[in-house]
Structure formats: C-alpha cells, structure tokens
Design an enzyme around this catalytic site. Structure first.
Site, PDB file in Angstrom:
ATOM      1  N   SER A   1       6.812  -1.679   7.106  1.00 45.91           N
ATOM      2  CA  SER A   1       6.655  -1.894   5.662  1.00 45.91           C
ATOM      3  C   SER A   1       6.111  -0.639   4.991  1.00 45.91           C
ATOM      4  O   SER A   1       6.424  -0.371   3.830  1.00 45.91           O
ATOM      5  CB  SER A   1       5.738  -3.091   5.395  1.00 45.91           C
ATOM      6  OG  SER A   1       4.462  -2.885   5.961  1.00 45.91           O
ATOM      7  N   GLU A   2       5.321   0.167   5.726  1.00 44.30           N
ATOM      8  CA  GLU A   2       4.810   1.397   5.143  1.00 44.30           C
ATOM      9  C   GLU A   2       4.634   2.467   6.220  1.00 44.30           C
ATOM     10  O   GLU A   2       4.227   2.178   7.344  1.00 44.30           O
ATOM     11  CB  GLU A   2       3.446   1.164   4.479  1.00 44.30           C
ATOM     12  CG  GLU A   2       3.390   1.594   3.044  1.00 44.30           C
ATOM     13  CD  GLU A   2       4.010   0.568   2.123  1.00 44.30           C
ATOM     14  OE1 GLU A   2       4.615   0.984   1.112  1.00 44.30           O
ATOM     15  OE2 GLU A   2       3.897  -0.622   2.397  1.00 44.30           O
ATOM     16  N   THR A   3       4.965   3.696   5.831  1.00 48.55           N
ATOM     17  CA  THR A   3       4.624   4.874   6.624  1.00 48.55           C
ATOM     18  C   THR A   3       3.762   5.765   5.743  1.00 48.55           C
ATOM     19  O   THR A   3       4.133   6.073   4.610  1.00 48.55           O
ATOM     20  CB  THR A   3       5.876   5.636   7.084  1.00 48.55           C
ATOM     21  OG1 THR A   3       6.637   4.790   7.965  1.00 48.55           O
ATOM     22  CG2 THR A   3       5.509   6.902   7.826  1.00 48.55           C
TER      23      THR A   3
END
Length: 289
Positions: free
Chosen positions: A45-47
């Site tokens: 969902s996030e980097t």
C-alpha cells in the site's frame, strides 16, 4: 545501483499483521520516475523513501530527513504507517541515536519519538465536516458503493485530505464492520470527480470505558489500494471526529482489516495528534537495478 530496502509491519508487534510498508534509504538523489517504479514493484500500500537533506547527513546520527510516500499508483501527501515504518528502520535497524526524528514531507514537518515499546508520530489533525444526505458523496459513494441498506448515523467530509467518513449506526457491532464486503470497481464507478480519495467506515467501540473506543476500515482504490490494513492518515481524521463525539482526548483505536492493527491516540490542543504504534521489521535487503 543498490538501495537498502526493508519491509516493516506497522501498528503491530507481530510479523504478518498490521500494515506492511517498504522503506528505502537513499544515499543519493533518485531519478524522479524511479520512485514510482520501485513502489509499483514492491506492490505494497505504501513505499517510503528516506533521503538525506545535506551531503554530510548520516542515517545513524542525523535527526532530520526528507520523506516521501508512494502507493503502487501515485505519490500521496501523507502516510502514517509508512512514517512509523520509516522511524522504526532508523531507530531499530540503523540505531539512530536521536530521541526525536523530524521528517520533511508534503504535509510539513512530522516528528517521531520512541516511548517505551511504541513509536509516537506527531501528525496534523484534520476536521471532517457534516454532509447533507442525498448529496453527490452520500448517494453515489457512501450508500450505493459501500454500505448499501445499512443505517448511516453520521456522514462527514475532510476537504484537506479528500476523505469521506461514514459512521455506521451504534446498533452495529465490530463484527458487522469486519464482515462488510466491498468492491473497488463500485467505488471507482461511483466517484469520478476527484473530490474523494479515501473512504473511512467507522463504528463506535465499547462504551464502558474499557477496550477500543472506535473501530474503522479504510478504502482508497483511487490510489490503487482497495483496502489499507492500518492507516495513520485516516486516524488523523478519525481522531478529530471521535474526540468530539466521545469528549475524550486519549483514545484506543483498532482498524478492522483482515490483518488488523491498534493505534494509541492523544489529541493535542495545538491542532495536532500523537498516534502511537508498535512495529515489526520482517525483511532486510537491497534492491538492485
């Protein structure tokens, strides 16, 4: 090129629960397009990308860094769980010696500090404003795409974050929220104006004063994420709402995704909120390209 990369489960102390984020440590500036390519490759969902602000900075000794967050599809202006994960990499892996870390981000300066076995994030607090029933948001997105015939007790919109908050009736238990089935395509078909970028569903928690004060789930298919497991930025909106509704500044929240995660909340008087969580570092390595 090699970039140190880590996977951290945030808002949990157990591997394979909470919200996973990839964290990249950038020794040097990265070509702009590579941020999105790496985030798409990681497919979380996030980097998060932590960068040095000055050539002489050090991941072990410096206290201030740049921070950006990318979903598999877009850069986002705020991500709580990937900020928590970033602080965990610096504190626990890099053994950063500072008591407080400052991140320079699209949402201004965010601070993270260690308090016992938690990391506390200093985040902006966002107000969500009441919406009139049957307006574009309520009719097309809230009811048709998300909750169907369920009873909606309150509907709020946060213009700063473009998040829609839908509070289900207090007659519903946590299990009703957990069992709700959603469709990314229905969300995307119902809302194409760009006015909504995230949908929060929430129910009131245990009224006896013990346990969790409120529960939530969060959906952001407009950013390429159908359901985010545990979302700090959504709680920057939820904290303001439930503090007002419950008359409390200290709250315990649980996000009811399949992985699940717990957040300790302290609403401050300066328009900000402290959100604390635990972390588990589950992967350490290098990305080569």
């Amino acid at each position: 090129m090699q970039i140190p990369i880590f996977t951290v489960d945030a808002f949990t102390n157990r591997a394979f629960s909470g919200n996973p984020a990839a964290v990249c440590l950038l020794e040097n500036d990265l070509d702009e397009d590579l941020h999105q390519k790496i985030a798409t490759e990681m497919n979380l969902s996030e980097t998060a990308f932590i960068r040095k602000l000055k050539p002489g900075d050090d991941f072990t000794k410096s206290s201030c860094f740049g921070l950006r967050w990318f979903t598999p599809a877009n850069e986002v202006p705020l991500c709580g769980h990937a900020t928590l994960a970033s602080a965990a990499v610096l504190f626990h892996v890099q053994k950063n010696t500072n008591s407080v870390l400052t991140f320079v981000t699209l949402s201004g300066e965010l601070k993270a500090r260690q308090v016992k076995d938690h990391i506390v994030l200093d985040l902006p607090l966002y107000t969500a404003y009441p919406q009139v029933s049957q307006n574009f948001i309520y009719d097309r997105l809230s009811r048709k795409a998300a909750v169907g015939d369920m009873i909606v007790q309150d509907l709020r919109y946060s213009p700063d974050t473009k998040k829609l908050l839908v509070r289900l009736s207090d007659t519903y238990e946590r299990s009703v929220l957990e069992e709700l089935k959603v469709s990314a395509q229905r969300f995307l078909s119902a809302e194409k104006t760009g006015k909504v970028k995230g949908l929060i569903l929430t129910v009131k928690g245990n009224s006896s004063g013990k346990g969790h004060d409120f529960y939530s789930r969060y959906f952001a298919p407009w950013y390429g994420v159908l359901e985010d497991p545990v979302t700090g930025s959504a709680h920057a909106v939820l904290s303001s709402y439930w503090s007002e509704q419950l008359g409390k500044k200290e709250m315990l929240a649980f996000q009811c995704s399949r992985r699940g995660g717990e957040l300790k909340i302290s609403v401050r008087d300066d328009g900000r909120v402290d959100i604390a969580g635990q972390t588990a570092v589950v992967l350490k390595g290098n990305m080569s390209f």
